[in-house]
Design a protein around this motif. Structure first.
Motif, PDB file in Angstrom:
ATOM      1  N   PRO A 105      79.333 -83.101 -28.086  1.00 24.62           N
ATOM      2  CA  PRO A 105      79.783 -82.608 -26.772  1.00 24.62           C
ATOM      3  C   PRO A 105      78.788 -81.661 -26.092  1.00 24.62           C
ATOM      4  O   PRO A 105      78.604 -81.731 -24.877  1.00 24.62           O
ATOM      5  N   SER A 106      78.122 -80.818 -26.858  1.00 24.66           N
ATOM      6  CA  SER A 106      77.206 -79.848 -26.245  1.00 24.66           C
ATOM      7  C   SER A 106      75.975 -80.501 -25.619  1.00 24.66           C
ATOM      8  O   SER A 106      75.263 -79.857 -24.852  1.00 24.66           O
TER       9      SER A 106
ATOM     10  N   LEU B  16      84.572 -78.590 -18.078  1.00 21.07           N
ATOM     11  CA  LEU B  16      83.201 -78.326 -17.638  1.00 21.07           C
ATOM     12  C   LEU B  16      83.183 -77.487 -16.373  1.00 21.07           C
ATOM     13  O   LEU B  16      84.084 -77.568 -15.557  1.00 21.07           O
TER      14      LEU B  16
ATOM     15  N   MET C 171      79.741 -75.980 -20.445  1.00 16.21           N
ATOM     16  CA  MET C 171      81.078 -76.109 -21.011  1.00 16.21           C
ATOM     17  C   MET C 171      81.814 -74.794 -20.769  1.00 16.21           C
ATOM     18  O   MET C 171      81.231 -73.720 -20.862  1.00 16.21           O
ATOM     19  N   ARG C 172      83.120 -74.911 -20.430  1.00 15.75           N
ATOM     20  CA  ARG C 172      83.918 -73.705 -20.207  1.00 15.75           C
ATOM     21  C   ARG C 172      84.519 -73.245 -21.506  1.00 15.75           C
ATOM     22  O   ARG C 172      84.773 -73.966 -22.397  1.00 15.75           O
TER      23      ARG C 172
ATOM     24  N   THR D 114      85.608 -82.704 -16.439  1.00 19.47           N
ATOM     25  CA  THR D 114      86.120 -82.920 -17.784  1.00 19.47           C
ATOM     26  C   THR D 114      85.268 -83.972 -18.476  1.00 19.47           C
ATOM     27  O   THR D 114      85.002 -85.031 -17.906  1.00 19.47           O
TER      28      THR D 114
ATOM     29  N   THR E 227      85.229 -86.435 -21.775  1.00 15.52           N
ATOM     30  CA  THR E 227      86.026 -87.019 -22.848  1.00 15.52           C
ATOM     31  C   THR E 227      85.056 -87.689 -23.804  1.00 15.52           C
ATOM     32  O   THR E 227      84.289 -88.582 -23.411  1.00 15.52           O
TER      33      THR E 227
ATOM     34  N   LYS F  46      88.433 -86.461 -27.662  1.00 12.92           N
ATOM     35  CA  LYS F  46      88.742 -85.073 -27.298  1.00 12.92           C
ATOM     36  C   LYS F  46      88.279 -84.808 -25.878  1.00 12.92           C
ATOM     37  O   LYS F  46      87.338 -85.429 -25.383  1.00 12.92           O
ATOM     38  N   THR F  47      88.914 -83.843 -25.220  1.00  7.72           N
ATOM     39  CA  THR F  47      88.608 -83.493 -23.841  1.00  7.72           C
ATOM     40  C   THR F  47      88.010 -82.087 -23.798  1.00  7.72           C
ATOM     41  O   THR F  47      88.515 -81.166 -24.444  1.00  7.72           O
ATOM     42  N   TYR F  48      86.952 -81.931 -23.013  1.00  8.89           N
ATOM     43  CA  TYR F  48      86.249 -80.654 -22.892  1.00  8.89           C
ATOM     44  C   TYR F  48      86.124 -80.293 -21.413  1.00  8.89           C
ATOM     45  O   TYR F  48      85.592 -81.081 -20.633  1.00  8.89           O
TER      46      TYR F  48
END
Length: 133
Positions: A77-78, A49, A132-133, A39, A41, A45-47
């Protein structure tokens, strides 16, 4: 004139920071594979992985690691997406501490610390791929 100089002065863009946590499973005998999830952060925001990797060199391993730490030099994030590489040596039997610093081609740096359980004896080159999922 000073005010005009301040207004025309270039502004410096600073890259942001985030946090990462990951759970990795590793199995290896000379050539190894790593898989897991994590994950990111960033900016509140949380993304989720997906993490995978390969390693080669002298190694025998069957282990699980839980790592967390800082993500540095990230603008969006990317930027976390990419291949992170490291060369290392280690020996862990049962449970122990694990640390790593890894950098991708965008300059994003992961400073990780955590615990590892299992058997891991290695002198190898290792790469992790984060998506990223």
């Amino acid at each position: 004139m000073m005010i005009a100089g301040l207004m025309l002065a270039p502004t410096t863009a600073y890259a942001g920071q985030g946090k990462i946590s990951m759970e990795l499973l590793k199995a290896a005998f000379v050539v190894g594979g790593t898989g897991g999830k994590g994950t990111l952060t960033f900016d509140g925001k949380t993304y989720p992985l997906r993490i995978g990797g390969l390693s080669a060199g002298w190694q025998i391993s069957l282990s699980k690691a839980n790592l967390q730490g800082a993500v540095k030099n990230i603008n969006q994030p990317s930027d976390i997406i990419g291949v992170y590489s490291a060369a290392g040596a280690g020996l862990a039997i049962a449970a122990g501490a694990k640390t790593a610093v890894m950098i991708n081609d965008k300059g994003v740096t992961l400073e990780l610390i955590g615990t590892q359980m299992g058997v891991d004896a290695s002198l190898n080159l290792e790469g992790l791929s984060i998506k990223m999922r």
